[in-house]
Design an enzyme around this catalytic site. Structure first.
Site, PDB file in Angstrom:
ATOM      1  N   ARG A  61       0.811  -1.221   0.000  1.00 33.91           N
ATOM      2  CA  ARG A  61       0.000   0.000   0.000  1.00 33.91           C
ATOM      3  C   ARG A  61       0.848   1.277   0.000  1.00 33.91           C
ATOM      4  O   ARG A  61       0.581   2.207  -0.753  1.00 33.91           O
ATOM      5  CB  ARG A  61      -0.927   0.025   1.225  1.00 33.91           C
ATOM      6  CG  ARG A  61      -2.207  -0.737   1.026  1.00 33.91           C
ATOM      7  CD  ARG A  61      -2.661  -1.349   2.314  1.00 33.91           C
ATOM      8  NE  ARG A  61      -1.772  -2.451   2.658  1.00 33.91           N
ATOM      9  CZ  ARG A  61      -1.945  -3.709   2.252  1.00 33.91           C
ATOM     10  NH1 ARG A  61      -2.995  -4.035   1.554  1.00 33.91           N
ATOM     11  NH2 ARG A  61      -1.080  -4.662   2.552  1.00 33.91           N
ATOM     12  N   THR A  62       1.850   1.298   0.873  1.00 32.67           N
ATOM     13  CA  THR A  62       2.598   2.556   1.008  1.00 32.67           C
ATOM     14  C   THR A  62       3.304   2.888  -0.300  1.00 32.67           C
ATOM     15  O   THR A  62       3.231   4.009  -0.797  1.00 32.67           O
ATOM     16  CB  THR A  62       3.597   2.445   2.177  1.00 32.67           C
ATOM     17  OG1 THR A  62       2.878   2.060   3.342  1.00 32.67           O
ATOM     18  CG2 THR A  62       4.298   3.773   2.435  1.00 32.67           C
ATOM     19  N   LYS A  91      26.452  -4.335  -0.153  1.00 36.41           N
ATOM     20  CA  LYS A  91      27.928  -4.388  -0.168  1.00 36.41           C
ATOM     21  C   LYS A  91      28.504  -3.699   1.060  1.00 36.41           C
ATOM     22  O   LYS A  91      29.710  -3.493   1.154  1.00 36.41           O
ATOM     23  CB  LYS A  91      28.459  -3.686  -1.417  1.00 36.41           C
ATOM     24  CG  LYS A  91      27.911  -4.222  -2.716  1.00 36.41           C
ATOM     25  CD  LYS A  91      28.466  -3.371  -3.865  1.00 36.41           C
ATOM     26  CE  LYS A  91      27.760  -3.688  -5.159  1.00 36.41           C
ATOM     27  NZ  LYS A  91      28.118  -2.727  -6.214  1.00 36.41           N
ATOM     28  N   ARG A 113      11.634   3.718   3.196  1.00 35.53           N
ATOM     29  CA  ARG A 113      11.188   2.689   4.150  1.00 35.53           C
ATOM     30  C   ARG A 113      12.395   1.848   4.519  1.00 35.53           C
ATOM     31  O   ARG A 113      13.130   1.374   3.647  1.00 35.53           O
ATOM     32  CB  ARG A 113      10.096   1.806   3.557  1.00 35.53           C
ATOM     33  CG  ARG A 113       9.833   0.598   4.436  1.00 35.53           C
ATOM     34  CD  ARG A 113       8.578  -0.128   4.101  1.00 35.53           C
ATOM     35  NE  ARG A 113       7.422   0.622   4.522  1.00 35.53           N
ATOM     36  CZ  ARG A 113       6.193   0.086   4.616  1.00 35.53           C
ATOM     37  NH1 ARG A 113       5.996  -1.171   4.320  1.00 35.53           N
ATOM     38  NH2 ARG A 113       5.176   0.833   5.011  1.00 35.53           N
ATOM     39  N   HIS A 141       5.507   5.547  11.532  1.00 36.91           N
ATOM     40  CA  HIS A 141       4.933   5.487  10.174  1.00 36.91           C
ATOM     41  C   HIS A 141       3.987   6.690  10.052  1.00 36.91           C
ATOM     42  O   HIS A 141       2.765   6.544  10.049  1.00 36.91           O
ATOM     43  CB  HIS A 141       4.187   4.163  10.015  1.00 36.91           C
ATOM     44  CG  HIS A 141       3.900   3.771   8.600  1.00 36.91           C
ATOM     45  ND1 HIS A 141       4.082   4.626   7.526  1.00 36.91           N
ATOM     46  CD2 HIS A 141       3.440   2.605   8.068  1.00 36.91           C
ATOM     47  CE1 HIS A 141       3.741   3.988   6.419  1.00 36.91           C
ATOM     48  NE2 HIS A 141       3.350   2.763   6.716  1.00 36.91           N
TER      49      HIS A 141
END
Ligand code: NCD
Length: 331
Positions: A61-62, A91, A113, A141
């Site tokens: 959704r986000t 890395k 995120r 959030h």
């Protein structure tokens, strides 16, 4: 009001005045989108600006709602949805170095995120462009919290005087906690936290500076119980969340028997007030019986849909050159 917020990192940073502006912008964008001329106008608003969507954790959704919102406002975008695996993080590059590099490519905003709590603040410290926290581990959030409050306002026509029952994994989940920070800004709200043993709201909270201390400072009443059935009849909103298995130590998964004690079923819906709203940030696992979906009180897919309007409003508020209220004058 001018666009002074240069990053969106934590829900506490929003004032109720600013939330009102975001909600009005979201309504306006939604209304414009319904008309061909309005849709076209929207595409000019952030035309020529770039968004980088950098996702180290899974998202449905986000990420989609941010991308749809960015396109809607005419932005260009670059997205990576497995940054932990496919960026130089694999890395050993630090987040700060990756952010400094992205900034050289001149985005207007980085939507980030990440699995580490505090990652968004760390990114903001290294960034020369706006950072939007799209979820940082068990931290915050904020954009979800804004769309959740928008949904409550839209469905119940108020954000104060509410009893909100929050249930599920309140220890590792960032959505219920983020929403609690915003609800504490409105008057006479009462929060009832209902969590399985070990997943309580205060589990990882800093007693001096965490969520419960914030609620106390704001004079927001809150209680804890492990009996969902007792809490349901009081609720104006029930906000359910899943067990965040990816953040739990191995061997601490919730048993099926405990999960059943917190599952929302049609029988439990009947314990709620007739106008009570059932919300969930999604994805759900077993905590809501799909038989509940047809119920008009089940708002979770409408809630997800609101993500587009609210995220478009937040992008506009953050990035538009003109005063955000300019948008309100467009027809
Ligand atoms: C939530 C998240 O990522 O924190 N999902 C979302 O953004 N709507 C909830 C979750 O993953 O449980």
């Amino acid at each position: 009001m001018t666009a002074t917020l240069s990053h969106i990192i934590q829900p506490q940073d929003f004032t109720t005045g600013r939330l009102d502006v975001v909600f009005s912008l979201a309504d306006q964008i939604r209304a414009m989108f319904e008309r061909p001329a309005g849709k076209e106008r929207l595409r000019e608003l952030l035309c020529g600006k770039q968004a980088f969507n950098v996702f180290y954790e899974p998202s449905t959704r986000t990420r989609f709602s941010f991308e749809v919102a960015e396109r809607m406002l005419g932005m260009d975008m670059v997205t990576t949805d497995s940054a932990g695996m496919f960026s130089s993080a694999a890395k050993g590059e630090t987040l700060a170095d990756s952010i400094r590099t992205y900034c050289e490519y001149r985005p207007a905003v980085i939507v980030l995120r990440h699995s580490q709590e505090g990652a968004a603040a760390e990114a903001a410290a290294a960034s020369t462009v706006s950072i939007i926290n799209a979820g940082d581990g068990k931290g915050y959030h904020p954009t979800q919290a804004v769309l959740d409050t928008y949904t409550i306002q839209e469905e119940l026509c108020r954000l104060g005087g509410l009893t909100v029952v929050m249930t599920g994994d309140l220890a590792h989940g960032r959505t219920a906690r983020s929403l609690a920070y915003l609800l504490a800004k409105y008057r006479d709200n009462r929060l009832i936290f209902v969590a399985p043993p070990g997943l309580e709201i205060g589990r990882f909270d800093d007693p001096e500076d965490g969520l419960t201390a914030y609620l106390d400072r704001n004079g927001t009443r809150w209680d804890e119980t492990d009996c969902l059935d007792d809490a349901l009849p009081e609720a104006d909103v029930v906000y359910t969340t899943r067990a965040q298995l990816e953040r739990m130590a191995e061997g601490t998964a919730v048993s099926a028997e405990v999960a059943a004690r917190f599952r929302i079923t049609p029988a439990r819906m009947r314990r709620m007030k007739p106008q009570g709203l059932l919300m969930h940030p999604l994805p759900r696992t077993s905590e809501i019986d799909p038989a509940v979906d047809q119920d008009l009180q089940a708002a979770y897919f409408r809630q997800a849909g609101n993500g587009v309007w609210v995220r478009a409003a937040l992008l506009y508020m953050l990035l538009a050159a003109e005063d955000p209220l300019y948008l309100m004058s467009l027809h």
